[in-house]
Design an enzyme around this catalytic site. Structure first.
Site, short mmCIF file in Angstrom:
data_model
loop_
_atom_site.label_atom_id
_atom_site.label_comp_id
_atom_site.label_asym_id
_atom_site.label_seq_id
_atom_site.Cartn_x
_atom_site.Cartn_y
_atom_site.Cartn_z
N GLY A 245 56.52 -0.17 -13.49
CA GLY A 245 56.00 0.19 -12.18
C GLY A 245 54.50 0.08 -11.99
N CYS A 362 53.79 -12.49 -18.38
CA CYS A 362 52.77 -12.22 -19.39
C CYS A 362 53.03 -13.15 -20.58
CB CYS A 362 52.73 -10.76 -19.80
SG CYS A 362 54.30 -10.11 -20.35
C1 LIG Z 1 57.98 -7.72 -17.08
S1 LIG Z 1 58.85 -6.34 -16.61
C2 LIG Z 1 58.15 -5.95 -15.06
C3 LIG Z 1 56.87 -5.22 -15.17
C4 LIG Z 1 56.50 -4.57 -13.87
N1 LIG Z 1 56.40 -5.52 -12.80
C5 LIG Z 1 55.22 -3.83 -13.97
O1 LIG Z 1 54.20 -4.33 -13.56
O2 LIG Z 1 55.23 -2.72 -14.47
C6 LIG Z 1 60.35 -7.03 -16.10
C7 LIG Z 1 61.33 -6.01 -15.56
O3 LIG Z 1 62.28 -6.67 -14.81
C8 LIG Z 1 63.52 -6.06 -15.03
N2 LIG Z 1 64.54 -7.02 -14.67
C9 LIG Z 1 64.95 -8.09 -15.37
N3 LIG Z 1 65.90 -8.75 -14.72
C10 LIG Z 1 66.11 -8.10 -13.57
C11 LIG Z 1 66.97 -8.31 -12.48
N4 LIG Z 1 67.81 -9.31 -12.46
N5 LIG Z 1 66.91 -7.43 -11.45
C12 LIG Z 1 66.06 -6.41 -11.48
N6 LIG Z 1 65.23 -6.16 -12.50
C13 LIG Z 1 65.24 -7.00 -13.53
C14 LIG Z 1 63.49 -5.71 -16.48
O4 LIG Z 1 64.41 -4.70 -16.78
C15 LIG Z 1 62.07 -5.26 -16.65
O5 LIG Z 1 61.94 -3.91 -16.43
#
Ligand SMILES: C[S@@+](CC[C@H](N)C(=O)[O-])C[C@H]1O[C@@H](n2cnc3c(N)ncnc32)[C@H](O)[C@@H]1O
Length: 894
Positions: A245, A362
């Site tokens: 988040g 990233c």
């Molecule tokens: C790189 S992290 C995101 C970091 C976040 N944007 C932040 O700035 O804190 C990717 C996230 O996307 C979620 N995710 C992956 N595939 C997804 C999907 N199909 N639908 C929703 N969330 C997804 C993962 O569980 C993970 O928490």
């Protein structure tokens, strides 16, 4: 009571917990740091835990070698291999003693000299201490709680000295100042105004501003996507991958809590963290949604104008070691890229109100970045790529690879060595204004796909027609004498054939992305369908938190305490991304889930350094340019894939099994033509006299010839001499299916799908997946090209096939390529096929085995497909009448 003086017989908890963490890390359940924090209740000495696991991974190659040489894992098969690895780590690189008396410790100690002897054979590789950070500490002021000015004032009051940098165009000067920050000094970032920069290893965990959510620990690179997306207050934002988040709260701050941020997160556990962060930052405009965003549609996020796509990625940018970025697990990258393409494409196609979309990772791997952008952008009619350099007023140095031409250069990279941030990638897309064009649109693909899209629509109409027909039939009492008159091995009609390849049930599955692929092909008796083994490939992706390890860990901790669960990360693979590509049979929908093993060879990723008590200083910054992988990237050209025979190379596989390269090339060539696709239509096999089915090649050629005619469809079909085109239809339909993702490109898929009549369940070849296949065929990820010298542009077809095959041979591409499972048993057959055509066509052709007789010309035709005159040759060859040899598998290659 007498105290027993007996030596400790139980393994120290430290080692047990370290072994669990090491294992979980290998499974991609989090960064070492996250996992260590999550296990805090199990063992409080988090630094010792971290050191052990981190060292294990730093030394993994050596340890692996030792294990191999000593066969220790085999001889101690009853012991936990992770405990063994941890104990070896402790013995050789840690305390260098094992003081416990357990059997396993004694055993490991027994090997000490052998280990050392082996190690002395090898060259000692110096290991960088990753706990010593040279990166500055970035702190984003939560504008929902305090203005930057107030925060600056507060820090100044605390005794911090603000270093100013007023020249907004002088990025290099800025970086020099940041690199030179000393203890007690801080700066304001020149790009992200709410971002303050402190010297490395400045501690904020106990700072009240951090504790009360006034500041958020967020790396600068991680702030860039939202900064560039720049949603104004009052707007509607969709954060597609939200947890933990960091960017969600940044979005809320950008909106000043006016408007709405839909924060979607699939992982239930991470949703808990997301909610906590959102709550503590007072981001009241955020709506947290625990869903797979690929199952969502525009109705779920009404009016979404700004979309952030920050999907799971390899996290290669999260390490300070630039060498990390060079360690590629190609298969994993490819899987990740598949998912990233799906999610980015859905952002650009499902939400009609979307004005701007930011895509970020990233990762420093072009496969997850420029390549994803390319694959999505080249087929998109509605968006353009924005030049990130312009957005940053040219005050930035790192951009995408010029191997991608301007497209690459429009994308932004943040690089640890150059920008003193985590490694990051950002691409910004904007909806085209009227009269504007996406200059990276690949017209050849687009036209091709446009036709296919049209064909697709017609197919739907036909299906509807068929439904009506069937209803009428059943009313007539199911008199189906016609069927009986059809030769056994012949599909009843075109519709029937087509029905075998229907993409369906997108409604139910949210969209095209959870992909189900029905393998059903006509068999003897026309109605039997072949059941395929079902597979579900779970691609476990390393969850990366984009520069927010620290905050996440801390929050995780808080959440833990609150929930008294004691766990944030767990063995549950919920923290992993699952890219699921499924095949289902008509009848049985059983699944075989295959977990992709994330090997322990993975280097530590996401291991933000643990805070330590080192004094501020040592701001040594490498000015070395990060050596960015710039593998040869052949420019993509559908022309090539669609039969650029001039450049095609020799196909290697055996003659008989690869006869159809030219066929497909021809088919595709033909399908480039509007009318040819139209000619697919309305071909009622029922109305045709039945013909021999064995003359496939000539049929194909005739069919191709037919398609090449510009005659209007309906009349064509009626007036033409009747042929057995239906077989080819099924193949063409497969090709069409392959490219059906056009829908996703052209339409706002979900919404359009919603309006479609529901189709049979599970008869789904997900369009996106197929499209990926398609695109993969069109251009392999550069990984596949990696070891090849740069080639001329447009040398696509056979090269790609070869390279993909090479890759496949080394490591099956599970997530994309379900069919390869089946195909692996048929290696010989698919050497020269690019994946998409293999996937779709092999199956069909395999099932036609018994039906088809082929002449030896098939082999010849394949051979000829390798040379520039392939099409011509095959056209000639159609004139040859006799098909002599019974032919089994027909493979159609791109
Ligand atoms: C790189 S992290 C995101 C970091 C976040 N944007 C932040 O700035 O804190 C990717 C996230 O996307 C979620 N995710 C992956 N595939 C997804 C999907 N199909 N639908 C929703 N969330 C997804 C993962 O569980 C993970 O928490």
């Amino acid at each position: 009571m007498f105290e027993s003086k007996q030596p400790k017989r139980r393994l120290a908890r430290l080692y047990k917990v370290a072994a669990i963490i090491a294992k979980e890390y290998s499974e991609g359940l989090g960064s070492i740091k996250q996992l260590v924090y999550a296990k805090r209740d199990k063992h409080p000495r988090i630094q010792a835990l971290y050191a052990l696991v981190n060292t294990l991974y730093q030394r993994k190659d050596e340890i692996q070698r030792l294990l191999k040489k000593t066969q220790l894992l085999e001889s101690e098969s009853r012991a936990d291999p992770w405990v063994i690895k941890i104990l070896i780590t402790e013995l050789l690189y840690g305390k260098k003693v094992l003081s416990g008396q357990t059997k396993i410790e004694q055993t490991i100690k027994g090997y000490e000299q052998i280990f050392k002897a082996h190690l002395s054979d090898s060259i000692e590789v110096p290991v960088k201490d990753e706990t010593v950070s040279t990166k500055p500490k970035y702190v984003r002021v939560n504008a929902l709680k305090k203005t930057v000015e107030e925060a600056i004032e507060a820090f100044t009051d605390e005794g911090w000295h603000l270093i100013r940098h007023s020249d907004k165009n002088d990025y290099n000067g800025f970086i020099e100042k940041v690199a030179a920050l000393k203890g007690g000094e801080f700066m304001v970032d020149m790009h992200v105004p709410s971002l303050l920069i402190f010297p490395p290893r400045t501690h904020f965990y106990n700072h009240p501003a951090y504790k009360n959510g006034t500041v958020i620990l967020q790396d600068k690179a991680s702030c860039l996507p939202v900064h560039l997306l720049a949603p104004p207050p009052g707007s509607t934002v969709l954060d597609m991958c939200a947890a933990p988040g960091m960017k969600t709260t940044q979005l809320a701050a950008a909106l000043a809590n006016q408007g709405v941020v839909y924060a979607v997160e699939r992982d239930t556990k991470r949703v808990g963290i997301l909610k906590h962060i959102v709550g503590s930052s007072e981001a009241t405009c955020v709506k947290v949604i625990n869903k797979d965003v690929l199952d969502c549609a525009k109705k779920d996020f009404p009016g979404a104008e700004y979309i952030l796509v920050d999907p799971s990625c390899s996290g290669s940018g999260m390490t300070e070691r630039s060498t990390e970025a060079e360690n590629k697990d190609l298969a994993r990258l490819e899987k990740l890229a598949g998912f990233q393409i799906l999610i980015l494409r859905s952002a650009l196609t499902r939400y009609p109100d979307a004005k701007r979309v930011a895509y970020s990772t990233c990762s420093l791997h072009p496969e997850e970045n420029e390549e994803v952008v390319r694959q999505v952008l080249e087929t998109n009619y509605n968006f353009k790529l924005v030049d990130a350099k312009k957005l940053l007023n040219s005050a930035w140095n790192s951009f995408g690879s010029s191997d991608y031409g301007e497209m690459g250069e429009f994308c932004l990279y943040a690089r640890p060595d150059e920008d003193l941030t985590n490694g990051f990638f950002v691409a910004i897309f904007e909806r085209l204004e009227e009269g504007e064009q996406n200059k990276f649109l690949n017209n050849r693909i687009s036209n091709f796909k446009k036709h296919l899209h049209a064909a697709d629509k017609r197919k739907e109409r036909r299906l509807e027609g068929k439904e009506n027909k069937e209803t009428a039939k059943s009313k007539r009492g199911n008199k189906n004498n016609k069927e009986k008159s059809v030769p056994e091995d012949e599909p009843n009609n075109v519709e029937e054939i087509e029905n075998n390849h229907i993409v369906e049930d997108e409604q139910e599955h949210g969209l095209n992305d959870n992909i189900e692929f029905e393998e059903s092909v006509c068999e003897k008796g026309a109605k039997k369908k072949k059941k395929k083994k079902l597979t579900e490939n779970d691609v476990e992706c390393q969850e990366t938190v984009n520069g927010c390890d620290e905050i996440e860990n801390t929050v995780a901790e808080k959440v833990d305490k609150k929930n008294k669960t004691g766990k944030v990360s767990s063995n549950n693979d919920a923290t992993n991304d699952n890219i699921t590509i499924k095949k289902k049979s008509n009848k049985n929908k059983h699944k075989n889930a295959t977990k992709l093993e994330e090997s322990t060879e993975d280097n530590p990723k996401n291991d933000a350094t643990l805070e330590n008590d080192n004094p501020v200083g040592e701001n040594k910054t490498k000015k070395k340019k990060l050596k960015h992988s710039t593998e040869s990237k052949d420019d993509f050209s559908i022309e090539a894939t669609l039969g650029d025979n001039e450049n095609t190379k020799k196909v290697k596989s055996k003659k008989k099994k690869r006869k159809s390269c030219s066929e497909v090339n021809e088919l595709i060539d033909i399908s480039k033509n509007d009318k040819t696709l139209e000619s697919n239509d309305n071909t009622s096999e029922e109305n045709k006299p039945k013909k021999k089915k064995h003359n496939i090649l000539s049929e194909d050629n005739e069919f191709i010839e037919d398609l090449k005619n510009d005659e209007p469809l309906d009349s064509t079909e009626e007036n033409k001499p009747k042929k057995k085109k239906h077989k080819r239809f099924s193949e063409v339909n497969e090709l069409i299916d392959m490219s059906k993702n056009d829908k996703t490109v052209e339409s706002n898929d979900n919404t359009t799908e919603e309006n479609k009549p529901k189709k049979k369940k599970h008869n789904v070849l997900s369009e996106d997946n197929e499209f990926i296949e398609d695109l993969k065929n069109d251009e392999p990820l550069d990984s596949t090209e990696k070891n090849k010298p740069k080639k001329n542009k447009h040398k696509r077809c056979s090269e790609n096939s070869e390279s993909i095959v090479d890759l496949k041979n080394e490591e099956p591409l599970e997530s994309y390529d379900n069919v390869t499972e089946e195909n692996t048993t048929k290696k010989k057959k698919r050497k020269d096929c690019s994946e998409a055509s293999e996937m779709n066509i092999i199956k069909d052709s395999q099932l036609k085995k018994k039906k088809r007789k082929h002449c030896s010309e098939v082999g010849e035709s394949l051979e000829t497909s390798e040379n520039p005159d392939a099409i011509e040759f095959t056209q000639k060859s159609k004139k040859k009448k006799k098909m002599t040899s019974e032919k089994g598998d027909l493979q159609l290659d791109d």
